[in-house]
Design an enzyme around this catalytic site. Structure first.
Site, PDB file in Angstrom:
ATOM      1  N   HIS A 197       0.815  -1.234  -0.101  1.00 27.01           N
ATOM      2  CA  HIS A 197      -0.053  -0.229   0.320  1.00 27.01           C
ATOM      3  C   HIS A 197       0.614   1.203   0.148  1.00 27.01           C
ATOM      4  O   HIS A 197       2.056   1.363   0.272  1.00 27.01           O
ATOM      5  CB  HIS A 197      -0.787  -0.179   0.841  1.00 27.01           C
ATOM      6  CG  HIS A 197      -1.532   1.169   1.545  1.00 27.01           C
ATOM      7  ND1 HIS A 197      -1.170   2.370   2.034  1.00 27.01           N
ATOM      8  CD2 HIS A 197      -2.641   0.938   1.083  1.00 27.01           C
ATOM      9  CE1 HIS A 197      -3.002   2.814   2.122  1.00 27.01           C
ATOM     10  NE2 HIS A 197      -3.820   2.460   1.866  1.00 27.01           N
ATOM     11  N   ASP A 220       3.448  -4.366   7.820  1.00 22.89           N
ATOM     12  CA  ASP A 220       2.156  -3.847   7.637  1.00 22.89           C
ATOM     13  C   ASP A 220       0.983  -4.481   7.228  1.00 22.89           C
ATOM     14  O   ASP A 220       0.924  -5.068   6.342  1.00 22.89           O
ATOM     15  CB  ASP A 220       2.014  -2.740   5.920  1.00 22.89           C
ATOM     16  CG  ASP A 220       1.243  -2.117   6.583  1.00 22.89           C
ATOM     17  OD1 ASP A 220       0.378  -2.206   6.503  1.00 22.89           O
ATOM     18  OD2 ASP A 220       0.806  -1.604   4.976  1.00 22.89           O
ATOM     19  N   GLN A 255      -4.458  -4.901   6.754  1.00 19.81           N
ATOM     20  CA  GLN A 255      -5.381  -5.818   6.358  1.00 19.81           C
ATOM     21  C   GLN A 255      -5.251  -7.169   6.904  1.00 19.81           C
ATOM     22  O   GLN A 255      -6.076  -8.138   6.325  1.00 19.81           O
ATOM     23  CB  GLN A 255      -4.736  -6.208   4.720  1.00 19.81           C
ATOM     24  CG  GLN A 255      -4.917  -4.681   4.094  1.00 19.81           C
ATOM     25  CD  GLN A 255      -7.173  -4.626   4.166  1.00 19.81           C
ATOM     26  OE1 GLN A 255      -7.656  -5.116   4.430  1.00 19.81           O
ATOM     27  NE2 GLN A 255      -6.876  -3.349   3.077  1.00 19.81           N
ATOM     28  N   LYS A 287      -9.737   0.049  10.905  1.00 19.04           N
ATOM     29  CA  LYS A 287     -10.332  -1.093   9.406  1.00 19.04           C
ATOM     30  C   LYS A 287     -10.825  -2.297   9.989  1.00 19.04           C
ATOM     31  O   LYS A 287     -11.132  -3.620   9.844  1.00 19.04           O
ATOM     32  CB  LYS A 287      -9.628  -1.946   9.022  1.00 19.04           C
ATOM     33  CG  LYS A 287      -9.194  -0.686   7.664  1.00 19.04           C
ATOM     34  CD  LYS A 287      -7.941  -1.437   6.455  1.00 19.04           C
ATOM     35  CE  LYS A 287      -7.091   0.232   5.903  1.00 19.04           C
ATOM     36  NZ  LYS A 287      -7.386   0.281   4.461  1.00 19.04           N
ATOM     37  N   CYS A 333      -4.609   2.816  -4.221  1.00 15.70           N
ATOM     38  CA  CYS A 333      -3.986   2.645  -2.986  1.00 15.70           C
ATOM     39  C   CYS A 333      -2.430   2.148  -3.037  1.00 15.70           C
ATOM     40  O   CYS A 333      -1.611   2.012  -2.591  1.00 15.70           O
ATOM     41  CB  CYS A 333      -3.787   3.591  -1.528  1.00 15.70           C
ATOM     42  SG  CYS A 333      -4.319   4.751  -1.458  1.00 15.70           S
TER      43      CYS A 333
HETATM   44  C1  LIG Z   1      -1.888  -2.930   4.012  1.00 18.62           C
HETATM   45  C2  LIG Z   1      -2.750  -1.194   3.945  1.00 18.62           C
HETATM   46  N1  LIG Z   1      -1.280  -0.417   4.688  1.00 18.62           N
HETATM   47  C3  LIG Z   1      -1.732   0.675   5.396  1.00 18.62           C
HETATM   48  C4  LIG Z   1      -3.002   1.767   4.917  1.00 18.62           C
HETATM   49  C5  LIG Z   1      -3.178   2.386   5.578  1.00 18.62           C
HETATM   50  O1  LIG Z   1      -3.886   2.451   6.219  1.00 18.62           O
HETATM   51  P1  LIG Z   1      -4.349   4.144   7.091  1.00 18.62           P
HETATM   52  O2  LIG Z   1      -4.734   5.112   5.865  1.00 18.62           O
HETATM   53  O3  LIG Z   1      -5.966   3.980   8.329  1.00 18.62           O
HETATM   54  O4  LIG Z   1      -3.470   4.888   7.521  1.00 18.62           O
HETATM   55  C6  LIG Z   1      -3.875   0.157   4.241  1.00 18.62           C
HETATM   56  C7  LIG Z   1      -5.285   1.016   4.254  1.00 18.62           C
HETATM   57  O5  LIG Z   1      -5.746   1.327   3.468  1.00 18.62           O
HETATM   58  C8  LIG Z   1      -3.640  -0.858   3.931  1.00 18.62           C
HETATM   59  O6  LIG Z   1      -4.819  -1.817   3.330  1.00 18.62           O
END
Ligand SMILES: Cc1ncc(COP(=O)(O)O)c(C=O)c1O
Ligand SMILES: Cc1ncc(COP(=O)(O)O)c(C=O)c1O
Lengths: 157, 422, 422, 157
Positions: B132, B208, B211, B234, B376
């Site tokens: 992401h 990270d 998910q 999430k 993203c």
């Molecule tokens: C794999 C992953 N990493 C990071 C994020 C970023 O999360 P946030 O937008 O809550 O900072 C997301 C969410 O869109 C995600 O799916």
């Protein structure tokens, strides 16, 4: 399906299926400007060539949804052969149609689209008016136009 | 997690769970809502909303500083939430749980504090083709600022990490930063294997887990990694709250990130002394209600059991892959690994030649909420050779009727674009 | 603001306002709560809580990316809140309103992005003796990192800025960073004068308006400053939301702070292109519910009128200063400017020789919530020559009965510590 | 006032009004360690001098509320003349008394305070047990002890 007719007007789907002025131009002599819709990933390339003050060639590359592609296609037919000044007036009128005026939200009268100049007819482009009801799609409809705008700026600079 | 775990866990009561979520009771465009965008953000159960509301109604006060009753209650509710999060991810100590506003801030914290203190020209950060933007851009920023190299683990055709050349990819690497589950393809990655490989070359490993924490049991100790980032919204929690877990020794040695109240022991006109963990990294008034809300979300997920959540999602993913293929055949392409055990409940689809943006708009007319776009993850989109996909992502409150509604709406969308007068 | 403004504004209906705040209906230790700690955080009216709850019940979805109905509603609610904040502080454009998690992050954003791009060894940041740690520590961090000098505007004996030597203080200054109102003493500062002085030497001016935006009308254009930071939870809004306003030209020229989703136009394997304002500075999923809640808080304050808020607080401060002096005489020392027109509704007190921590504990037995401590302003405490004070801070929902309860509780606290068997 | 007797026990107020072993020691030979309560601004200085393995002198400087000052005062009388090992056991027992065990919250049995060693009596210090009911004040009560703990570590290092 009920509700979608406002968005997917016949003429829009036509331009989507048979896009006008798709392709590339050699740079130089043409100018190429790239645009992104950061929110959905659509990318567009606008190729522009002037003959004196007149837009003598325009081509569209890239990918996108029906709204962004048809808007780009209609834009090419609306500005091809026009002078830069005329094209800018079309641009302004189109963007005015697409903008959700803060004034509207407050109940104040919408800002005029012509600023005292003679109003310009948008013709087929009026079909895109329905997009305003789907705010997320406005960025799709304006992507080509904003990119074209930057392109004109680059050429004049 | 393997498919067999579903046999040993209590199956969840799908109807009861769905009834916990007020938003799922509403209608959209005259149809009951079918929410299939939990990968973007989850809905919130009334149990969580009640706790947030009760906080504001009964104990709202700034934390850690007031000696009065409601301030003590607010402080202890917040610190109890920290302990809940700690237990939820099996972290050794609650002082290793740092609250941020989202996962993005958590990763940026590591990039700013650890990264700027430890990385210089030529050092390599190894990320993956699944990341992401939150786990790409902070490293690009370090690359632009100080010549750090960002290197990519490539993907196999079915969207798994291609670890073929891992040894040579690891040369010069100081940090391996990978997601435990892809938000686009659902791919689950071998975190422990990569953490071990990172450590073997003296590198750290950041996960990270945005998910995976909402969907699978999490054990940071078993992962044996160094940092884990995830996000509250999430996982049935409120917006405005994220988590960074880090190993104490590392956090102790890192300089503070942002400066202000809460993160200091002392401030003079000449300088400051940072506070202890975790507060050293929590500058300013924390997102108090959101932290407490996240604690309630953890309670909610615990009450179901993360094994049951996973089992439910696997069964539903299996149902979706089967029934969609049966009905739509070659009209529908679903990206990512084919084995349910290798993936989360994420279906990234291409349907005929209908652009995802158009497809999702038409589905919305039937109340079906899916995501269209690059999710993203533009580098991944380029790897897949598409500009965008349409993604349906499942969660604990979805059931087979949601999949059926999606399937039916796909057919209608196909008809709509086929039969419009051209 | 001058005292006379109270004549031209509608007086607020104190009983009706108080009734809007659910928490103020509760009891503590058998007494009705008397909340006098709004300088730390304000209570929230039901109008704001209702909006937050409705968001989660009806339109919760991630913003800016979903093409479906509830995602559009969430996006437009969030962007409307941005426009409300813009109007509330009279900013020229809503693209200059950047949402952060609190005021602290807003100031750190400037220190990281503008500061690290523009300040180097020997450059001076001029702050004041009134600052909160949030407007001290980020500059200390820059000092430690790259030899920036932090210089202090001294205070007069009654806690106002001593601008006697301003000309020489301004030598070499690149940024003047000051608070518009002190959270400890209530002092209002001459923001416009300092912004003009900063500009005259080619410096920028950042205003920490955390303690004035909730209490007085704000007009950033009249201030003619460059950055303004404030925080939602002190102005009837939720926790987890802050604001940075900045002049477009400056924000345009600044590099992004955190990297991730939302803040990019494009990401490739080689680098990224930042998004337009304001999103360029809003990495990751924003605190959506909190932004919308802040919009509701702005609506609430607007419905009362900020002139009326200010007039109410001035009248109440006047009542407090008079009645407390009458009853407690020399037992009570109130720090800060004596003229009500020069100050906000903040009473920093020393009562006999009772330590603030003990005093506030005893007051709490009567339901009176005040703050004891250094109020995140240790350098100021050292200037005052005390380690801590007991602070009562007023807001729109307080009335004379709250002051009377405080006064009565002070007497009881004096008795308690005097009469305990020793 | 009802409710406060648990916190402000007679002996606590006595130590607050007449603190024992207040003052300074020359450094060296003494060791000085500073402690802060970041939340309320209390500051404490603990001066320590050893004679061989025995704490031969201890003094307290700084400022704070009745709880932090009386706890510091009682601490000095509890550890003066003791060996470092004995002092550490008192320290451990006191901190155990002050900690809100997560186990308690879950209904699990509290962690033992002695880890198999012979239990140590806290004497007067038991008066501070009531502080646990006022969690914000625990940091006041433990400030001197944590600072003393660091001081012992510095000396042994
Ligand atoms: C794999 C992953 N990493 C990071 C994020 C970023 O999360 P946030 O937008 O809550 O900072 C997301 C969410 O869109 C995600 O799916
Ligand atoms: C003057 C001032 N500046 C900054 C802050 C920091 O606000 P926050 O903690 O919400 O970041 C505060 C609040 O305590 C304050 O009073």
């Amino acid at each position: 399906m009920a509700g979608l007719e406002d968005l997917y007007r016949e003429i829009i789907l036509d331009h989507y299926r048979s896009p006008r002025n798709r392709g590339e131009l050699d740079t130089p002599p043409a100018n190429m400007t790239e645009g992104f819709n950061p929110l959905c990933g659509d990318e567009i390339r606008v190729y522009l060539e002037l003959d004196g003050d007149t837009i003598s060639e325009i081509r569209i590359g890239g990918q996108g949804c029906s709204i962004s592609q048809s808007s780009a296609s209609m834009m090419t037919t609306a500005v091809l052969g026009r002078t830069v000044d005329e094209a800018r007036r079309v641009l302004k009128a189109f963007k005015a149609m697409m903008s959700i005026h803060e004034g509207d939200l407050d109940g104040a009268p919408p800002t005029g689209v012509t600023d005292g100049e003679e109003p310009i007819s948008l013709g087929d482009l009026e079909a895109l008016r329905g997009v305003v009801k789907f705010p997320v799609r406005i960025k799709c409809a304006t992507l080509a136009w904003n990119t074209f705008d930057h392109g004109l700026d680059e050429i004049s600079a | 997690m393997s498919a067999s775990s579903s046999q040993t866990t209590t199956p969840l009561d799908a109807a009861a769970v769905k009834a916990d979520f007020p938003l799922l009771q509403r209608e959209v465009n005259g149809s009951p809502i079918v929410y299939l965008d939990s990968g973007a953000t989850s809905q919130k159960p009334r149990q969580v909303l009640k706790v947030i509301d009760a906080y504001y109604h009964e104990i709202n006060a700034n934390v850690h500083r007031g000696a009065y009753h409601i301030a003590e209650l607010a402080t202890s509710a917040m610190e109890q939430a920290r302990a809940k999060v700690q237990r939820f991810i099996a972290a050794p100590s609650s002082s290793e749980i740092i609250f941020t506003k989202n996962a993005t801030e958590a990763i940026n914290l590591v990039a700013h504090s650890w990264g700027r203190a430890n990385l210089s020209e030529g050092d390599v950060v190894l990320i993956t083709g699944l990341e992401h933007h939150a786990n790409i851009v902070p490293w690009h920023q370090l690359a632009a600022e100080r010549g750090v190299e960002v290197r990519w683990i490539p993907l196999t055709d079915d969207g798994r990490l291609d670890l073929h050349d891992l040894d040579s990819l690891l040369e010069g690497v100081r940090l391996v930063a990978l997601s435990s589950a892809s938000k686009v393809l659902g791919t689950l990655t071998p975190v422990r294997e990569l953490a071990d490989a990172a450590h073997a070359v003296g590198a750290l490993c950041l996960v990270d887990a945005s998910q995976s924490v909402p969907h699978l049991p999490t054990n940071v100790t078993e992962w044996d990694c160094d940092f884990v980032a995830f996000t509250g919204h999430k996982m049935c929690g409120p917006t405005g709250i994220g988590v960074l877990w880090g190993r104490s020794e590392l956090l102790e040695a890192m300089p503070p990130f942002m400066g202000g109240g809460e993160m200091i022991l002392d401030v003079t006109m000449e300088g400051f002394t940072p506070n202890e963990l975790p507060w050293k990294f929590e500058a300013g008034t924390p997102p108090i209600a959101q932290i407490i809300g996240l604690g309630a979300a953890v309670d909610y997920l615990d009450s179901i059991g993360m094994d049951s959540v996973r089992a439910h999602e696997m069964a539903l993913t299996d149902y979706a892959l089967r029934t969609l293929a049966d009905r739509h055949g070659d009209d529908l392409l679903v990206h990512g690994p084919s084995a349910v055990a290798d993936r989360g409940g994420v279906l990234s689809m291409c349907y005929r030649d209908i652009h995802p943006h158009d497809l999702s708009q038409v589905l919305d007319q039937r109340g079906v909420c899916v995501r269209a776009g690059h999710h993203c993850a533009k580098p991944l989109m380029r790897l897949l050779g598409v500009g965008a996909t349409t993604r349906a992502s499942l969660y604990v409150y979805n059931d087979e009727s949601d999949i059926d509604a999606l399937s039916e709406a796909l057919t209608e969308a196909g008809d709509f674009f086929a039969h419009q007068p051209a």
